[in-house]
Design a protein around this motif. Structure first.
Motif, mmCIF file in Angstrom:
data_model
loop_
_atom_site.group_PDB
_atom_site.id
_atom_site.type_symbol
_atom_site.label_atom_id
_atom_site.label_comp_id
_atom_site.label_asym_id
_atom_site.label_seq_id
_atom_site.Cartn_x
_atom_site.Cartn_y
_atom_site.Cartn_z
ATOM 1 N N GLU A 189 11.183 0.694 -21.373
ATOM 2 C CA GLU A 189 9.874 0.616 -20.707
ATOM 3 C C GLU A 189 10.051 0.496 -19.193
ATOM 4 O OE1 GLU A 189 6.668 -1.768 -22.350
ATOM 5 O OE2 GLU A 189 7.846 -2.064 -24.181
ATOM 6 N N GLU A 225 10.463 6.365 -24.432
ATOM 7 C CA GLU A 225 9.307 5.678 -23.839
ATOM 8 C C GLU A 225 8.667 6.617 -22.833
ATOM 9 O OE1 GLU A 225 7.826 2.670 -24.330
ATOM 10 O OE2 GLU A 225 9.196 2.161 -25.968
ATOM 11 N N ARG A 360 2.018 0.373 -25.839
ATOM 12 C CA ARG A 360 2.431 -0.943 -25.397
ATOM 13 C C ARG A 360 1.313 -1.617 -24.599
ATOM 14 N NH1 ARG A 360 6.380 0.306 -28.950
ATOM 15 N NH2 ARG A 360 8.088 1.525 -28.058
ATOM 16 N N ASN A 362 -0.426 -3.038 -21.603
ATOM 17 C CA ASN A 362 -0.203 -2.811 -20.173
ATOM 18 C C ASN A 362 -0.910 -3.843 -19.295
ATOM 19 O OD1 ASN A 362 -2.974 -1.640 -19.401
ATOM 20 N ND2 ASN A 362 -2.343 -0.279 -21.071
ATOM 21 N N HIS A 395 1.226 3.168 -21.531
ATOM 22 C CA HIS A 395 2.500 3.786 -21.923
ATOM 23 C C HIS A 395 2.772 3.513 -23.393
ATOM 24 C CE1 HIS A 395 3.594 -0.304 -20.690
ATOM 25 N NE2 HIS A 395 4.722 -0.186 -21.380
#
Length: 430
Positions: A189, A225, A360, A362, A395
């Motif tokens: 990430e 990612e 994910r 954020n 993301h």
């Protein structure tokens, strides 16, 4: 001319020399058939008594299994062979004799074969499994390179646990505690915030005391990612990647699949898009199938995943699992705050989950809240929180388990055959 078994087809009707090992042989009064391998493939060498010296023919009859040789002869067509050619042997030079090779053509027990894994790798089927594993790796690099991903290598020694579990291998890092990595995700990430699209490919370790056919202690993960990527976009990339790998194996590993007696009918159907079913609908489906004990909020086991997979011809995404059974970093589902934007990709034919992925979180405050709820050490995740402090973006990412994918594509029953030297609960040798 020196060549290899794989390249021998380029030398039809020519005399060549190949370095090889003898895997098996049979002979009649006037002909000896030598089964040869050299790492690039398997080929038959034919020794005709009337065409060679008495010494060469006697040698051909006496050679023992796994003796290493230089064999010289003419490459000729043979339509009965999978390769389409064989060698008419003219001379044999023994390099090193092998005596009492422990793995004979008869059946052996699994534990015996695992104790002799360093030798079992030489067998035709195990050779085919490793060749298919290699093709999956090659196709993986091809896909991500062609789609503008940058490979980044995360550390194997870490100070924290991405999944927040206790199933970690602990070690001392000088005067600090450290763990063998169970995932490179958190580092990937960070890399995605620098490079946009990234992927890693490396070993991961899970200290799970599991003996199932789907689990290894050490296994390899491909973990992409993607910045500026939501959950739905990630699912599309996942299915494109898996379809690419499957088609590459079908195209480039025909002989290996045949050596494994792999029925490729279902593999040939693997094209995008893949079917998708929500966790909620999956629970209802399982109850209809007789799984009366399954309750909303519980994770699925192997029988549940198999029942769902058997309903489809393709790999199937199970989406939007309950928040409480998933890791802390997954983005909440805006349509149901009790679930998260995630998916597991279940392979057909009972091979289980091969991909786990999610969007994910954020938002900094929400991530801090999740870390606190999971009773994790916030200091250990300081760098991870920084990603939300300085230019956070939506993301997503996922991880594909290499060995389970190899098991699915090869059709082998247990993942221990998909790793060259598998690490199991009771096995650290060889």
């Amino acid at each position: 001319m020196n060549t290899t078994i794989k390249q021998a087809k380029q030398h039809l009707n020519e005399e060549v020399t190949i370095g090889a090992w003898l895997t098996n042989k049979r002979s009649s009064g006037k002909i000896a058939f030598l089964q040869l391998r050299d790492g690039t493939g398997f080929m038959q060498g034919v020794v005709v008594k009337n065409n060679v010296s008495e010494e060469v023919f006697q040698l051909a009859k006496d050679i023992t299994q796994e003796t290493s040789l230089y064999v010289t002869g003419e490459i000729t067509e043979d339509y009965r062979s999978d390769l389409g050619y064989e060698m008419q042997v003219k001379s044999i030079e023994v390099i090193a004799e092998a005596h009492d090779y422990p793995i004979t053509p008869k059946d052996h027990g699994t534990e015996f074969l695992m104790d002799h894994r360093h030798l079992w790798l030489r067998s035709k089927k195990q050779h085919a499994v490793m060749k298919i594993r290699n093709e999956i790796i090659r196709a993986t690099y091809e896909f991500f390179n062609d789609n503008d991903f940058t490979k980044i290598d995360p550390p194997i020694l870490t100070a924290s646990a991405p999944e927040g579990t206790s199933e970690l291998f602990h070690t001392k890092y000088f005067d600090e505690d450290a763990f063998l990595s169970q995932s490179g995700q958190l580092y990937m990430e960070a890399a995605a915030m620098a490079h946009g699209r990234v992927f890693s490919f490396g070993p991961t370790f899970r200290a799970e005391k599991s003996k199932t056919r789907r689990h290894l202690i050490e296994f390899w993960m491909i973990e992409p990612e993607m910045a500026f990527c939501n959950h739905q976009q990630s699912l599309e990339i996942q299915e494109q990647y898996v379809a690419h790998v499957v088609q590459s194996v079908l195209k480039n590993c025909k002989l290996d699949l045949k050596a494994l007696d792999r029925d490729t009918t279902n593999l040939e159907k693997v094209t995008t898009p893949f079917p998708r079913i929500t966790y909620d609908d999956a629970v209802e489906f399982l109850k209809e199938q007789g799984f009366d004990d399954i309750e909303w909020g519980e994770d699925f086991g192997a029988p549940h995943e198999t029942a769902i997979a058997n309903h489809y011809d393709l790999p199937v995404f199970i989406t939007n699992y309950p928040t409480k059974i998933k890791p802390f970093y997954m983005q909440p589902n805006p349509d149901n705050e009790d679930t998260v934007l995630c998916a597991d990709l279940i392979a057909p034919e009972g091979y289980g989950e091969i991909i786990g992925g999610s969007e994910r979180i954020n938002d900094l405050s929400l991530l801090e809240q999740r870390i606190d709820e999971h009773q994790l050490d916030a200091e250990s995740y300081s760098y991870y929180l920084d990603l939300r402090r300085y230019g956070s973006v939506p993301h997503s990412g996922f991880g594909l388990g290499l060995e389970r994918t190899v098991a699915w594509l090869t059709g082998v029953e247990h993942v221990r055959e998909t790793s060259p030297f598998p690490r199991l609960l009771n096995r650290l040798y060889p």
